[in-house]
Design a protein around this motif. Sequence first.
Motif, PDB file in Angstrom:
ATOM      1  N   GLY A 203       2.414   1.554 -10.182  1.00 52.17           N
ATOM      2  CA  GLY A 203       1.460   0.590 -10.897  1.00 52.17           C
ATOM      3  C   GLY A 203       1.262   0.613 -12.202  1.00 52.17           C
ATOM      4  N   SER A 204       1.129   1.720 -12.998  1.00 52.55           N
ATOM      5  CA  SER A 204       1.450   1.512 -14.436  1.00 52.55           C
ATOM      6  C   SER A 204       2.617   0.922 -15.077  1.00 52.55           C
ATOM      7  CB  SER A 204       1.368   3.173 -15.133  1.00 52.55           C
ATOM      8  OG  SER A 204       0.189   3.639 -14.631  1.00 52.55           O
ATOM      9  N   ALA A 205       3.666   1.048 -14.237  1.00 50.94           N
ATOM     10  CA  ALA A 205       4.963   0.537 -14.753  1.00 50.94           C
ATOM     11  C   ALA A 205       4.845  -1.102 -14.599  1.00 50.94           C
ATOM     12  CB  ALA A 205       6.219   0.958 -13.973  1.00 50.94           C
TER      13      ALA A 205
ATOM     14  N   LEU B  71       0.830  -1.314  -0.122  1.00 51.24           N
ATOM     15  CA  LEU B  71      -0.026   0.052  -0.089  1.00 51.24           C
ATOM     16  C   LEU B  71       0.857   1.313   0.153  1.00 51.24           C
ATOM     17  CD1 LEU B  71      -2.833  -1.165   2.692  1.00 51.24           C
ATOM     18  CD2 LEU B  71      -2.964  -0.786   0.061  1.00 51.24           C
ATOM     19  N   LEU B  72       1.935   1.391   0.594  1.00 49.87           N
ATOM     20  CA  LEU B  72       2.904   2.272   0.876  1.00 49.87           C
ATOM     21  C   LEU B  72       3.304   2.474  -0.417  1.00 49.87           C
ATOM     22  CD1 LEU B  72       4.370   2.250   4.368  1.00 49.87           C
ATOM     23  CD2 LEU B  72       2.817   3.904   3.704  1.00 49.87           C
ATOM     24  N   LEU B  73       4.026   1.258  -1.136  1.00 52.32           N
ATOM     25  CA  LEU B  73       4.714   1.671  -2.322  1.00 52.32           C
ATOM     26  C   LEU B  73       3.725   2.406  -3.620  1.00 52.32           C
ATOM     27  CD1 LEU B  73       6.746  -1.519  -2.578  1.00 52.32           C
ATOM     28  CD2 LEU B  73       7.569   0.574  -2.585  1.00 52.32           C
ATOM     29  N   GLY B  74       2.547   1.739  -3.488  1.00 52.56           N
ATOM     30  CA  GLY B  74       1.548   2.365  -4.318  1.00 52.56           C
ATOM     31  C   GLY B  74       1.135   3.677  -4.274  1.00 52.56           C
ATOM     32  N   ARG B  75       1.319   4.142  -3.025  1.00 50.45           N
ATOM     33  CA  ARG B  75       0.864   5.673  -2.867  1.00 50.45           C
ATOM     34  C   ARG B  75       2.165   6.758  -2.931  1.00 50.45           C
ATOM     35  NH1 ARG B  75      -3.896   7.646  -2.626  1.00 50.45           N
ATOM     36  NH2 ARG B  75      -3.741   9.204  -0.838  1.00 50.45           N
TER      37      ARG B  75
ATOM     38  N   ILE C 180       3.135  -6.925  -4.593  1.00 49.76           N
ATOM     39  CA  ILE C 180       2.945  -6.354  -5.807  1.00 49.76           C
ATOM     40  C   ILE C 180       1.360  -6.074  -6.130  1.00 49.76           C
ATOM     41  CG2 ILE C 180       2.812  -6.968  -8.160  1.00 49.76           C
ATOM     42  CD1 ILE C 180       5.641  -6.485  -7.379  1.00 49.76           C
ATOM     43  N   LEU C 181       0.593  -7.004  -5.516  1.00 48.94           N
ATOM     44  CA  LEU C 181      -0.975  -6.789  -5.706  1.00 48.94           C
ATOM     45  C   LEU C 181      -1.317  -5.362  -4.961  1.00 48.94           C
ATOM     46  CD1 LEU C 181      -2.674 -10.319  -5.146  1.00 48.94           C
ATOM     47  CD2 LEU C 181      -2.818  -8.870  -7.047  1.00 48.94           C
ATOM     48  N   PHE C 182      -0.988  -5.235  -3.670  1.00 47.23           N
ATOM     49  CA  PHE C 182      -1.360  -4.040  -2.895  1.00 47.23           C
ATOM     50  C   PHE C 182      -0.592  -2.836  -3.396  1.00 47.23           C
ATOM     51  CE2 PHE C 182      -2.940  -7.372  -0.425  1.00 47.23           C
ATOM     52  CZ  PHE C 182      -4.079  -7.000   0.163  1.00 47.23           C
ATOM     53  N   ALA C 183       0.640  -3.007  -4.211  1.00 45.48           N
ATOM     54  CA  ALA C 183       1.273  -1.624  -4.720  1.00 45.48           C
ATOM     55  C   ALA C 183       0.397  -1.403  -5.909  1.00 45.48           C
ATOM     56  CB  ALA C 183       2.778  -2.278  -4.999  1.00 45.48           C
ATOM     57  N   LEU C 184       0.031  -2.153  -6.619  1.00 41.05           N
ATOM     58  CA  LEU C 184      -0.767  -2.069  -7.914  1.00 41.05           C
ATOM     59  C   LEU C 184      -2.250  -1.450  -7.546  1.00 41.05           C
ATOM     60  CD1 LEU C 184      -0.551  -5.204  -9.883  1.00 41.05           C
ATOM     61  CD2 LEU C 184       0.534  -3.016 -10.606  1.00 41.05           C
ATOM     62  N   GLN C 185      -2.760  -1.625  -6.308  1.00 41.02           N
ATOM     63  CA  GLN C 185      -4.073  -1.055  -6.223  1.00 41.02           C
ATOM     64  C   GLN C 185      -4.228  -0.238  -4.830  1.00 41.02           C
ATOM     65  OE1 GLN C 185      -6.348  -1.813  -8.352  1.00 41.02           O
ATOM     66  NE2 GLN C 185      -5.133  -3.300  -9.419  1.00 41.02           N
ATOM     67  N   GLY C 186      -2.828   0.088  -4.443  1.00 41.21           N
ATOM     68  CA  GLY C 186      -2.644   0.959  -3.044  1.00 41.21           C
ATOM     69  C   GLY C 186      -3.638   2.466  -3.255  1.00 41.21           C
ATOM     70  N   GLU C 187      -3.533   3.008  -4.495  1.00 45.93           N
ATOM     71  CA  GLU C 187      -4.257   4.164  -4.341  1.00 45.93           C
ATOM     72  C   GLU C 187      -5.766   4.135  -4.248  1.00 45.93           C
ATOM     73  OE1 GLU C 187      -4.529   8.343  -7.207  1.00 45.93           O
ATOM     74  OE2 GLU C 187      -3.171   6.707  -7.583  1.00 45.93           O
ATOM     75  N   GLN C 188      -6.119   3.266  -4.981  1.00 41.59           N
ATOM     76  CA  GLN C 188      -7.484   2.839  -5.058  1.00 41.59           C
ATOM     77  C   GLN C 188      -8.082   2.541  -3.905  1.00 41.59           C
ATOM     78  OE1 GLN C 188     -10.445   1.273  -7.978  1.00 41.59           O
ATOM     79  NE2 GLN C 188      -8.604   0.177  -9.168  1.00 41.59           N
TER      80      GLN C 188
ATOM     81  N   SER D 147     -13.113   0.887 -12.424  1.00 49.64           N
ATOM     82  CA  SER D 147     -14.571   0.842 -12.132  1.00 49.64           C
ATOM     83  C   SER D 147     -14.838   0.341 -10.629  1.00 49.64           C
ATOM     84  CB  SER D 147     -15.107  -0.269 -13.248  1.00 49.64           C
ATOM     85  OG  SER D 147     -14.399  -1.578 -12.949  1.00 49.64           O
ATOM     86  N   GLY D 148     -16.010   0.265 -10.166  1.00 49.13           N
ATOM     87  CA  GLY D 148     -16.269  -0.092  -9.023  1.00 49.13           C
ATOM     88  C   GLY D 148     -16.366  -1.605  -8.939  1.00 49.13           C
ATOM     89  N   GLN D 149     -16.267  -2.422 -10.063  1.00 52.48           N
ATOM     90  CA  GLN D 149     -16.401  -3.726 -10.272  1.00 52.48           C
ATOM     91  C   GLN D 149     -15.025  -4.532  -9.985  1.00 52.48           C
ATOM     92  OE1 GLN D 149     -17.873  -1.862 -12.285  1.00 52.48           O
ATOM     93  NE2 GLN D 149     -19.817  -2.660 -13.141  1.00 52.48           N
ATOM     94  N   ALA D 150     -13.948  -3.454 -10.507  1.00 54.60           N
ATOM     95  CA  ALA D 150     -12.460  -3.813 -10.410  1.00 54.60           C
ATOM     96  C   ALA D 150     -12.200  -3.688  -9.030  1.00 54.60           C
ATOM     97  CB  ALA D 150     -11.753  -3.095 -11.353  1.00 54.60           C
ATOM     98  N   LEU D 151     -12.844  -2.425  -8.243  1.00 57.39           N
ATOM     99  CA  LEU D 151     -12.396  -2.576  -6.855  1.00 57.39           C
ATOM    100  C   LEU D 151     -12.657  -3.566  -6.081  1.00 57.39           C
ATOM    101  CD1 LEU D 151     -11.223  -0.581  -4.668  1.00 57.39           C
ATOM    102  CD2 LEU D 151     -13.536   0.444  -4.737  1.00 57.39           C
ATOM    103  N   ALA D 152     -13.843  -3.921  -6.354  1.00 59.58           N
ATOM    104  CA  ALA D 152     -14.476  -5.008  -5.402  1.00 59.58           C
ATOM    105  C   ALA D 152     -13.464  -6.141  -5.659  1.00 59.58           C
ATOM    106  CB  ALA D 152     -15.795  -5.427  -5.716  1.00 59.58           C
ATOM    107  N   GLY D 153     -13.058  -6.643  -7.066  1.00 64.93           N
ATOM    108  CA  GLY D 153     -12.233  -7.568  -7.028  1.00 64.93           C
ATOM    109  C   GLY D 153     -10.716  -7.425  -6.233  1.00 64.93           C
TER     110      GLY D 153
END
Length: 361
Positions: A44-46, A34-38, A245-253, A320-326
Motif C-alpha cells: 500500500g505504501s509503495a 485484499l490478499l495482496l494488501g495483507r 489496486i483499491l482493495f490492495a491499498l486498503q486490504g489491511e484496514q 481515520s474512521g472517515q477514511a475507512l468509511a470511504g
Amino acid sequence: MPPSGTAGAQVVERLSLLDRFLPLWIGLAMAAGLLLGRLVPGLGSAVNQIAVDGISLPIALGLLIMMYPVLAKVRYDRLESVTGDRRLLLSSLALNWVLGPAVMFALAWLMLPDLPEHRTGLIIVGLARCIAMVVIWNDLACGDREAAAVLVALNSVFQVAMFALLGWFYLSVLPGWLGLAQTTISASPWQIAKSVLIFLGIPLVAGYLTRRFAERTRGRSWYESTFLPKLGPWALYGLLFTIVILFALQGEQITSRPLDVARIALPLLAYFAVMWGGGYLVGSWLRLGYARTTTLAFTAAGNNFELAIAVAIATYGATSGQALAGVVGPLVEVPVLVGLVYASLALRRRFEPAPTSRSVP
C-alpha cells in the motif's frame, strides 16, 4: 411478444463471456486485492508513493483505461436530444444534489449514532456524486450512453461548485439546527476540480477525438463494427485492475476491522437501494423509457469514491474512521451495482416488449 421474464434473459444471453460472468471476475479481483494488501508488506505504501500531486497513478491509470472505451462509444452528435430533455436533466439534479446527500445524512445518523467518524465518512461519500464507474454500470445495463455522458458532465460541474458548500451544510449547519454533533470538512475547489478533470475530462476528450478522427478517415460503419468491439473489453480490464489496486491499498484496514466494515455497509446498502429504486420510480413516472430511466437510476445511485476517499484522508488522515468509511464505499458499491445491472435487465420487459436492435456492449 416474448413470454413474461424472457426479455431480460435474452439480453443477458447476448453478453460476451467477459460480461456474463462479471460478478465472478469482480469477486476474484476484490479477493486478489485484499490478499495482496495483507500478504505483501508495504504494498500500500509503495503504490501510494507512485503519485503526482496527491493523485495515485495506478488508480488514475485504471480509471482512465476503464472510462475511455465507454466514452469512445458515445455518439456525440446525439447529445442535443439529451440536453433538450428537461425532465431528465431536472430529475437527475434533484436526485443527485437534493435527495442523495439528504438520504445519506439521514441513514448515517440513524444507523451510526455512536460512530461519529464513520458517520462523517459516509456523509462525505453521499456528497461525492458519481462521475466515473457509473458509465460502466450504465453501459452494461443497456442504458442511454449519450444521456450518461451528459448527466456525468452535469454532475461534474455541480461537484466543483457545490461539494464544499454542501459539506459545510450537512456536517456543520444542519446538525447544529437539529441539535446534533457538528464537524468540519476541508476540500478546496481545486482538489475537486482536479478529480473531475482527470477522471472525466481526459477520457471524455480522448473518446470524442477518437470517434471524430476515425469516422472522418474510416467511416462510422468501420468504427462501430470493427474498432469498438476490439476496444470495448478494455473498459472491464480497467475496472478489474482498479478494483485490485483499491482493495490492495486498503486490504489491511478492511480485514482488520470487520465489525466496523459491517456496520458501515448497512447504511450503504440502504442508500443504494433507495437511490436506484427512486431513480427507476421517477423515470417510470416521467415515461423516460427504459434506456434513460436506467441511466437516471445508476447516476443517482453511484458515488465518486475516489474523491470521497481523497477528501477524507486529506482532512482526517489515512487511518481515520472517515477514511475507512470511504474505503468501504467501493467494497459495497461494486457488487451491489453489478447486481443492479442484472436487475435492470430483468426490468427491461416492463418498458418494452423485447430488446431493441441496439447491441449490448
